[in-house]
Scaffold this active site. Structure first.
Site, PDB file in Angstrom:
ATOM      1  CE  LYS A  87      -3.364   2.712   2.490  1.00 11.81           C
ATOM      2  NZ  LYS A  87      -2.550   3.904   2.636  1.00 11.81           N
ATOM      3  N   GLY A 128       2.757   4.450   0.692  1.00 15.86           N
ATOM      4  CA  GLY A 128       2.746   5.289   1.876  1.00 15.86           C
ATOM      5  C   GLY A 128       2.775   4.524   3.181  1.00 15.86           C
ATOM      6  CB  CYS A 129       2.202   0.980   4.059  1.00 16.76           C
ATOM      7  SG  CYS A 129       2.363  -0.159   5.462  1.00 16.76           S
ATOM      8  CG  MET A 130       5.139   5.172   7.877  1.00 18.57           C
ATOM      9  SD  MET A 130       4.744   6.093   9.389  1.00 18.57           S
ATOM     10  CE  MET A 130       6.058   5.685  10.491  1.00 18.57           C
ATOM     11  CB  ALA A 177       8.719   2.432   3.847  1.00 17.82           C
TER      12      ALA A 177
END
Length: 145
Positions: free
Chosen positions: A9, A11-13, A16
């Site tokens: 997804k 923007g999912c930290m 990342a």
């Protein structure tokens, strides 16, 4: 190392952090938006392997948190249909490599084959944001909630 197809997804930290770890191990990542993919039952089901059905689901998905979707009460056909309609329900990341495919980022056969070793206290699966209303599961790209 190997090529890895990584469905995230954007923007999912947590995604990342997972990508950074795989890259640090020398894997070449092809990253795709899990929410924008055109999934079918046949394409999605193999990622779940023999996991219990409740583990197919993203426990922080808004519809699960609100009690609208109760994974423990579903059959596989209904679970897949719900996920195809609302990809936020899919546990992420979905990973595909020469070693197979899987969902989530917890110790297991796929991560071991990819050379990932997580310390006992290292959690790269759970939502990295905290608080009563983490924003990491808000839809992007027009996805439904």
């Amino acid at each position: 190392m190997s090529s890895v197809l990584f469905y995230e997804k954007p923007g999912c930290m947590s995604n990342a952090k997972q990508k950074a770890l795989l890259t640090s191990l020398g894997h070449r990542l092809t990253v795709r938006n899990l929410l924008a993919e055109r999934w079918t039952d046949e394409r999605l089901r193999p990622f779940f392997g023999d996991l219990p059905m409740v583990d197919w689901f993203n426990p922080t998905a808004p519809r699960i948190k609100r009690g609208e979707v109760r994974p423990g009460m579903l059959d596989a056909e209904t679970a897949l249909a719900l996920m195809l309609n609302d990809p936020l329900l899919i546990r992420r990341p979905l990973i595909e490599s020469e070693y197979g495919c899987g969902c989530g980022f917890e110790p297991g056969q796929l991560l071991t084959a990819l050379g990932v070793t997580l310390a006992a206290d290292q959690d790269l699966q759970s939502c990295s944001r905290s608080g009563p209303d983490p924003r990491c599961d808000l839809p992007t790209d027009g996805a439904k909630t």
